[in-house]
Scaffold this motif. Structure first.
Motif, PDB file in Angstrom:
ATOM      1  N   GLN A  40       0.497  -0.861  -0.072  1.00 14.96           N
ATOM      2  CA  GLN A  40      -0.154  -0.374   0.475  1.00 14.96           C
ATOM      3  C   GLN A  40       0.761   1.657   0.418  1.00 14.96           C
ATOM      4  O   GLN A  40       1.781   1.628   1.025  1.00 14.96           O
ATOM      5  CB  GLN A  40      -0.748  -0.242   1.623  1.00 14.96           C
ATOM      6  N   LEU A  41       0.434   2.077  -0.556  1.00 11.23           N
ATOM      7  CA  LEU A  41       1.550   3.852  -1.120  1.00 11.23           C
ATOM      8  C   LEU A  41       0.707   4.664  -0.375  1.00 11.23           C
ATOM      9  O   LEU A  41      -0.452   4.415  -1.100  1.00 11.23           O
ATOM     10  CB  LEU A  41       1.376   3.532  -2.161  1.00 11.23           C
ATOM     11  N   SER A  42       0.679   5.594  -0.051  1.00  6.33           N
ATOM     12  CA  SER A  42      -0.238   6.857   0.434  1.00  6.33           C
ATOM     13  C   SER A  42       0.492   8.226   0.641  1.00  6.33           C
ATOM     14  O   SER A  42       1.910   8.029   0.914  1.00  6.33           O
ATOM     15  CB  SER A  42      -0.677   6.861   1.816  1.00  6.33           C
ATOM     16  N   PHE A  43       0.253   8.861  -0.263  1.00  3.94           N
ATOM     17  CA  PHE A  43       0.761   9.974  -0.190  1.00  3.94           C
ATOM     18  C   PHE A  43       0.030  11.543   0.526  1.00  3.94           C
ATOM     19  O   PHE A  43       0.954  12.644   0.718  1.00  3.94           O
ATOM     20  CB  PHE A  43       1.093  11.377  -1.619  1.00  3.94           C
ATOM     21  N   ALA A  44      -1.195  10.711   1.906  1.00  2.00           N
ATOM     22  CA  ALA A  44      -1.341  12.361   2.817  1.00  2.00           C
ATOM     23  C   ALA A  44      -1.819  11.852   3.961  1.00  2.00           C
ATOM     24  O   ALA A  44      -2.249  12.195   5.006  1.00  2.00           O
ATOM     25  CB  ALA A  44      -2.705  12.976   2.115  1.00  2.00           C
ATOM     26  N   ALA A  45      -1.753  10.744   4.350  1.00  2.00           N
ATOM     27  CA  ALA A  45      -2.062   9.698   5.455  1.00  2.00           C
ATOM     28  C   ALA A  45      -0.348  10.035   6.533  1.00  2.00           C
ATOM     29  O   ALA A  45       0.698   9.863   6.324  1.00  2.00           O
ATOM     30  CB  ALA A  45      -2.469   8.525   5.753  1.00  2.00           C
ATOM     31  N   THR A  46      -0.990  11.493   7.488  1.00  2.00           N
ATOM     32  CA  THR A  46       0.244  10.860   7.908  1.00  2.00           C
ATOM     33  C   THR A  46       0.086  11.176  10.066  1.00  2.00           C
ATOM     34  O   THR A  46       0.513  10.869  10.982  1.00  2.00           O
ATOM     35  CB  THR A  46       0.809  13.092   8.533  1.00  2.00           C
ATOM     36  N   THR A  47      -1.101  10.209  10.598  1.00  2.00           N
ATOM     37  CA  THR A  47      -1.112   9.632  11.663  1.00  2.00           C
ATOM     38  C   THR A  47      -0.119   8.936  12.165  1.00  2.00           C
ATOM     39  O   THR A  47       0.393   7.846  10.972  1.00  2.00           O
ATOM     40  CB  THR A  47      -2.328   8.976  11.477  1.00  2.00           C
ATOM     41  N   PRO A  48       0.591   8.496  13.183  1.00  2.00           N
ATOM     42  CA  PRO A  48       0.824   7.924  13.845  1.00  2.00           C
ATOM     43  C   PRO A  48       0.380   6.477  13.917  1.00  2.00           C
ATOM     44  O   PRO A  48       1.381   5.362  13.380  1.00  2.00           O
ATOM     45  CB  PRO A  48       1.671   7.928  14.754  1.00  2.00           C
ATOM     46  N   VAL A  49      -0.859   6.354  13.772  1.00  2.00           N
ATOM     47  CA  VAL A  49      -1.549   4.618  13.822  1.00  2.00           C
ATOM     48  C   VAL A  49      -0.569   3.887  12.580  1.00  2.00           C
ATOM     49  O   VAL A  49      -0.466   2.986  13.347  1.00  2.00           O
ATOM     50  CB  VAL A  49      -2.834   4.205  13.747  1.00  2.00           C
ATOM     51  N   LEU A  50      -0.124   4.618  11.913  1.00  2.00           N
ATOM     52  CA  LEU A  50      -0.404   3.369  10.292  1.00  2.00           C
ATOM     53  C   LEU A  50       1.572   3.276  10.381  1.00  2.00           C
ATOM     54  O   LEU A  50       1.374   2.362   9.276  1.00  2.00           O
ATOM     55  CB  LEU A  50      -0.417   4.371   9.255  1.00  2.00           C
ATOM     56  N   ALA A  51       2.213   3.516  11.473  1.00  2.00           N
ATOM     57  CA  ALA A  51       3.694   3.249  11.614  1.00  2.00           C
ATOM     58  C   ALA A  51       3.535   2.195  12.097  1.00  2.00           C
ATOM     59  O   ALA A  51       4.835   1.077  12.938  1.00  2.00           O
ATOM     60  CB  ALA A  51       4.311   4.572  12.289  1.00  2.00           C
ATOM     61  N   ASP A  52       2.540   1.527  12.789  1.00  2.00           N
ATOM     62  CA  ASP A  52       2.795   0.157  13.789  1.00  2.00           C
ATOM     63  C   ASP A  52       2.615  -0.893  12.552  1.00  2.00           C
ATOM     64  O   ASP A  52       2.325  -0.838  11.857  1.00  2.00           O
ATOM     65  CB  ASP A  52       1.750  -0.033  14.382  1.00  2.00           C
ATOM     66  N   LYS A  53       4.263  -1.623  11.860  1.00  2.00           N
ATOM     67  CA  LYS A  53       4.098  -2.320  11.166  1.00  2.00           C
ATOM     68  C   LYS A  53       3.900  -3.812  11.735  1.00  2.00           C
ATOM     69  O   LYS A  53       4.158  -5.052  11.025  1.00  2.00           O
ATOM     70  CB  LYS A  53       6.214  -2.817  10.820  1.00  2.00           C
ATOM     71  N   LYS A  54       3.128  -3.623  12.972  1.00  2.00           N
ATOM     72  CA  LYS A  54       2.488  -5.620  13.421  1.00  2.00           C
ATOM     73  C   LYS A  54       1.548  -5.690  11.856  1.00  2.00           C
ATOM     74  O   LYS A  54       1.105  -6.837  11.955  1.00  2.00           O
ATOM     75  CB  LYS A  54       2.908  -5.961  14.364  1.00  2.00           C
ATOM     76  N   LYS A  55       0.551  -4.011  12.393  1.00  2.00           N
ATOM     77  CA  LYS A  55      -0.860  -4.868  12.006  1.00  2.00           C
ATOM     78  C   LYS A  55      -0.385  -4.395  10.314  1.00  2.00           C
ATOM     79  O   LYS A  55      -1.764  -4.157  10.049  1.00  2.00           O
ATOM     80  CB  LYS A  55      -1.486  -3.728  12.964  1.00  2.00           C
ATOM     81  N   TYR A  56       0.436  -2.584  10.420  1.00  2.00           N
ATOM     82  CA  TYR A  56       0.653  -2.756   8.363  1.00  2.00           C
ATOM     83  C   TYR A  56       1.746  -2.961   7.948  1.00  2.00           C
ATOM     84  O   TYR A  56       2.507  -1.976   7.959  1.00  2.00           O
ATOM     85  CB  TYR A  56      -0.181  -1.321   8.315  1.00  2.00           C
ATOM     86  N   PRO A  57       2.379  -4.183   7.764  1.00  2.00           N
ATOM     87  CA  PRO A  57       4.199  -4.269   7.465  1.00  2.00           C
ATOM     88  C   PRO A  57       3.693  -3.892   6.127  1.00  2.00           C
ATOM     89  O   PRO A  57       5.117  -4.164   5.611  1.00  2.00           O
ATOM     90  CB  PRO A  57       3.825  -6.215   7.893  1.00  2.00           C
ATOM     91  N   ASN A  58       3.381  -3.977   4.782  1.00  2.00           N
ATOM     92  CA  ASN A  58       3.547  -3.905   3.497  1.00  2.00           C
ATOM     93  C   ASN A  58       2.671  -1.816   2.972  1.00  2.00           C
ATOM     94  O   ASN A  58       2.294  -1.659   2.336  1.00  2.00           O
ATOM     95  CB  ASN A  58       2.159  -4.429   2.920  1.00  2.00           C
ATOM     96  N   PHE A  59       3.240  -1.015   4.738  1.00  2.00           N
ATOM     97  CA  PHE A  59       2.251   0.313   3.797  1.00  2.00           C
ATOM     98  C   PHE A  59       3.413   0.934   4.001  1.00  2.00           C
ATOM     99  O   PHE A  59       3.952   1.004   5.013  1.00  2.00           O
ATOM    100  CB  PHE A  59       1.160   0.872   5.188  1.00  2.00           C
ATOM    101  N   PHE A  60       2.791   1.946   3.017  1.00  2.97           N
ATOM    102  CA  PHE A  60       3.987   2.874   2.967  1.00  2.97           C
ATOM    103  C   PHE A  60       4.002   4.537   2.240  1.00  2.97           C
ATOM    104  O   PHE A  60       2.581   4.266   2.248  1.00  2.97           O
ATOM    105  CB  PHE A  60       4.602   2.721   1.751  1.00  2.97           C
ATOM    106  N   ARG A  61       4.056   5.147   2.616  1.00  2.11           N
ATOM    107  CA  ARG A  61       3.512   7.081   2.328  1.00  2.11           C
ATOM    108  C   ARG A  61       5.256   7.652   2.069  1.00  2.11           C
ATOM    109  O   ARG A  61       6.039   7.874   2.552  1.00  2.11           O
ATOM    110  CB  ARG A  61       3.245   6.841   3.594  1.00  2.11           C
TER     111      ARG A  61
END
Length: 825
Positions: A40-61
């Motif tokens: 996943q790739l985001s260009f506007a999501a700044t919330t620190p919640v998405l930094a949890d790699k245990k829940k969102y291991p494939n998230f990039f921004r």
């Protein structure tokens, strides 16, 4: 370009589960975990919640998260050496997450968090707590709607200006204070409180004007973007640069994945196939290796988080001005020279720096009082020289020169204590100050006892001799007086030694309330004062004061008892009384004022020094100035005054005796013969008394041999120290017969006058031994028992002979034995 266009139109389809800006700011958190292996790739999501790699291991921004500003803030704090901060957070999960991450970063950087405050609606109570905890650097996490309330509270609490620094988020809309002002504060008040705040946010476009992967510089890209906005008539978004770089991330990733698949297919057979899981893993690996220059700066990921650039803006004169930026990749803070404008002459302090300031004694005051003290010691030295030089003179010798030396020594010790009282921690170390406390206490106490103990001992000797009830012979030498003074000093030493062993004096520091810096600097002055104290200071001072008070009362009593003893060379009771009075009054006043001025060392030292100088100087002058004046004006004044006084008294007594004898002369002529015999016996007894009086005088003068001076001068003292009681119990008529006989026959008893004395002066002739014996012989039969003791001196007692019934007054004889007592110094 064909790949870029296809990726742009199908980016969200190619990457399932992509997060849109609208979903980022919705309340649908946390996001459901995407399918395994789907990037996943985001260009506007700044919330620190998405930094949890245990829940969102494939998230990039491509946009930095809100937590990305925390390392930048820590770098900024360390740049200005701020090591103590406070946080003010809106009670929302988004801000709480940022605050928690900031706390971890501050702890890693060893920066103290003085206070952490959270609020929901009204922040004034929390802002007040920050002020009460002396928080100067405040890091805020709240939206613009509550920011106006925060700065309104700051204005009302005077938490702005040169002493405070606010650091808040930098993503507020322009002129937010006008749109979100829902407080009672006016816009001018808000602008006053906001002046100088630092806003921290990610950089939307890079400030480095270099061509990136798109072949454009950030400025060229921005011009093209603005032109497209005008053509389409839409509003700009602060995330457009991150979206643009995100497309390039996807393009670069897909291009690299396609190259890897072609390479792998080329090395294998034409029937090569891959599933979605393997393609997803390859995409994740390639995205983690992304590194290129875009319009937002260097694009690079660390655990899926964009390592971007953080900018710092400062609110200056109604608008924000960029003052620096932080490169997260290089961990470098770059501040624009002279762009930051603080309200004061220097950056605010992270706390109220307290500078300890010793309240010390003024050097000019110490110099003046030391000069006066030196003059007093020189005066004491002059008195000591005078006393030693004239120690063999009769007046000085009778005044006990050894005791006088002790008085001078005690005065000099008291003077010396002034130099020690003027020293504090500004001149000596803490350890030396404690030693100084003990030394100056010992010197002052010993000096007081030495000086006044010697004076009291002298007065006691006069009292013991002239107030002797039993009228026994008593000789009190200087050795006994030295023992008395030594006993007083021994008591002092016992008290001081016990004081030092049980509860010694120590250096204590008394701190006072904070004071503003007189030079206007952003510091507070905390005055402190050094004292010499111990645990039971009141008890020990009470013991010392009680002992010294008893000593003073004892001296006053002795001085009062001996006030009528008229021998100036021996009796200093009048001067001792004056000295004790002055010392007592000055000590009481000095102790009270010294206690009240405890926090004013200059006043306290001045009072203590003046009391010591005044008491010591007055005492020494009262004791030695009269002696010095007498020695300078008339060295023999004491002896002559006493002789003149004796002569005048004798003339009065002779006149009274002549009148009494004339009145009874005619009636008692028949008893003349018997009285002549008694008169001869009395003259023989007086001669024996003269010899004994001469021996006593020689002992008092500590002269081993009988000098001619003594033989010639001991007779004038007889009227002051000799008292002879009546030797007969006869009636007044019998005494009158004796007086009549002596009046008629003076020449028959004494014989002719020595021709060698005819040419002598009247005063010397009157005081000759023959004249003294003649007057004593005339007075013995008629003086009352209590007459001569009232003059003072020696009391000689004689008993009347035993009268038989048949004996007549004519044949009544005096007994041969007499009881004589001589008391003297």
């Amino acid at each position: 370009h064909a790949v870029l266009q296809s990726v742009t139109t199908t980016s969200h389809a190619c990457i399932p589960g992509a997060v849109t800006p609208n979903s980022i700011h919705s309340s649908a958190f946390p996001f459901p975990p995407p399918p395994r292996g789907s990037p996943q790739l985001s260009f506007a999501a700044t919330t620190p919640v998405l930094a949890d790699k245990k829940k969102y291991p494939n998230f990039f921004r491509t946009v930095p998260s809100d937590n990305a500003v925390n390392p930048a803030v820590v770098k900024f704090l360390r740049f200005y050496n701020w090591s103590r901060v406070g946080t003010l957070t809106q009670d929302v999960q988004r801000f709480s997450e940022v605050r928690n991450d900031l706390t971890n970063e501050l702890e890693k950087a060893d920066i103290q968090i003085a206070d952490t405050e959270s609020f929901s609606n009204d922040p004034c109570v929390n802002v007040k707590k920050l002020k009460d905890n002396d928080v100067r650097i405040i890091i805020g996490q709240f939206d613009e709607n509550l920011a106006s309330k925060v700065f309104c509270c700051a204005f009302n609490l005077n938490m702005f200006g040169s002493k405070y620094q606010w650091i808040i988020p930098g993503w507020y809309q322009g002129n937010w204070w006008e749109q979100a002002n829902s407080t009672n504060c006016t816009t001018s008040k808000l602008l006053t409180a906001m002046e100088g705040y630092i806003a921290v946010d990610f950089e939307p476009l890079s400030a480095r004007q270099i061509k990136g992967i798109s072949g454009r510089t950030p400025k060229e890209y921005e011009r093209e973007y603005r032109r497209e906005l005008q053509q389409k008539g839409v509003e700009a978004s602060k995330f457009h640069g991150f979206a643009y770089d995100g497309i390039w991330v996807i393009a670069k990733t897909l291009t690299r994945v396609m190259e890897l698949l072609r390479t792998k297919q080329r090395h294998e057979n034409h029937n090569f196939t891959v599933d979605d899981r393997e393609v997803g893993r390859m995409v994740l690996d390639v995205m983690n290796e992304t590194n290129f220059n875009g319009v937002t700066g260097q694009v690079m990921f660390r655990n899926g988080e964009r390592m971007g650039t953080i900018k710092f803006n400062q609110f200056q004169d109604g608008h924000e001005v960029k003052v620096g930026e932080y490169n997260a990749i290089a961990d470098i803070l770059d501040l624009i020279n002279n762009s930051i404008k603080f309200q004061g002459v220097e950056p605010p302090k992270d706390r109220t720096f307290v500078r300890l300031q010793r309240r010390h004694i003024s050097v000019p005051l110490y110099s003046i009082l030391s000069t006066i003290t030196i003059l007093g010691m020189l005066m004491a030295g002059a008195f000591l020289f005078f006393n030693i030089k004239n120690r063999n003179h009769r007046m000085i010798k009778m005044s006990s020169p050894y005791m006088n030396n002790l008085i001078i020594l005690g005065g000099m010790l008291s003077y010396a204590s002034i130099f020690l009282f003027g020293l504090d921690g500004g001149f000596v170390s803490d350890k030396e100050f404690e030693t100084l406390c003990t030394v100056r206490t010992w010197i002052l106490i010993v000096g007081y006892t030495t000086a006044f103990g010697a004076m009291f001992a002298k007065t006691w000797r006069v009292h013991a001799i002239f107030k002797n009830v039993k009228m026994k012979k008593k000789i009190i030498k200087d050795q006994k007086l030295l023992i008395i003074v030594g006993g007083m000093l021994l008591i002092d030493l016992c008290i001081l030694i016990c004081w030092q062993i049980v509860d010694p004096l120590k250096r204590t520091v008394e701190e006072y309330s904070l004071e503003a810096d007189p030079q206007g600097r952003d510091i507070a002055i905390r005055p402190f004062l050094e004292h010499c104290e111990n645990t039971h200071m009141t008890i020990w001072l009470g013991i010392v004061y009680a002992y010294k008070g008893l000593l003073m009362l004892f001296g006053c009593f002795l001085a009062w008892e001996t006030r009528n003893v008229s021998i100036p060379a021996l009796n200093d009771s009048k001067y001792i009384g004056m000295s004790v009075y002055n010392v007592g009054i000055m000590c009481i006043i000095g102790a009270a004022v010294s206690f009240l001025t405890r926090d004013q060392p200059n006043v306290q030292f001045c009072i203590v020094a003046l009391v010591i100088i005044f008491c010591s100087t007055i005492t020494l002058c009262l004791v030695f100035v009269p002696k010095f004046i007498t020695m300078r004006t008339n060295p023999d004044a004491a002896t002559q005054n006493r002789r003149l006084k004796f002569t005048q008294n004798q003339k009065k007594e002779d006149s009274k005796t002549s009148t009494s004898v004339t009145s009874v002369n005619q009636a008692n002529t028949s008893r003349l013969d018997g009285l002549q015999t008694d008169n001869h016996r009395l003259r023989m007894k007086i001669t024996e008394l003269d010899k004994e009086l001469e021996e006593v005088t020689m002992q008092l003068q500590d002269t081993p041999e009988k000098t001619p001076y003594t033989k010639q001068n001991h007779y004038p003292d007889a009227n002051n120290i000799l008292s002879i009681r009546n030797f007969t119990d006869g009636k007044d008529g019998e005494k009158s017969i004796l007086k009549n006989h002596l009046e008629q026959k003076p020449q028959a008893q004494w014989g002719s006058v020595d021709p060698s004395r005819i040419n002598r002066g009247p005063l010397e002739d009157i005081n000759s031994p023959e004249h003294i014996q003649r007057r004593l012989s005339l007075q013995l039969p008629i003086l009352h028992h209590a007459y001569l003791p009232s003059i003072g001196g020696v009391d000689a007692s004689c008993t009347s002979p035993n009268d038989s019934p048949g004996s007549s007054p004519r044949h009544r004889h005096m007994p041969p034995s007499y009881r004589v007592m001589v008391s003297g110094l």
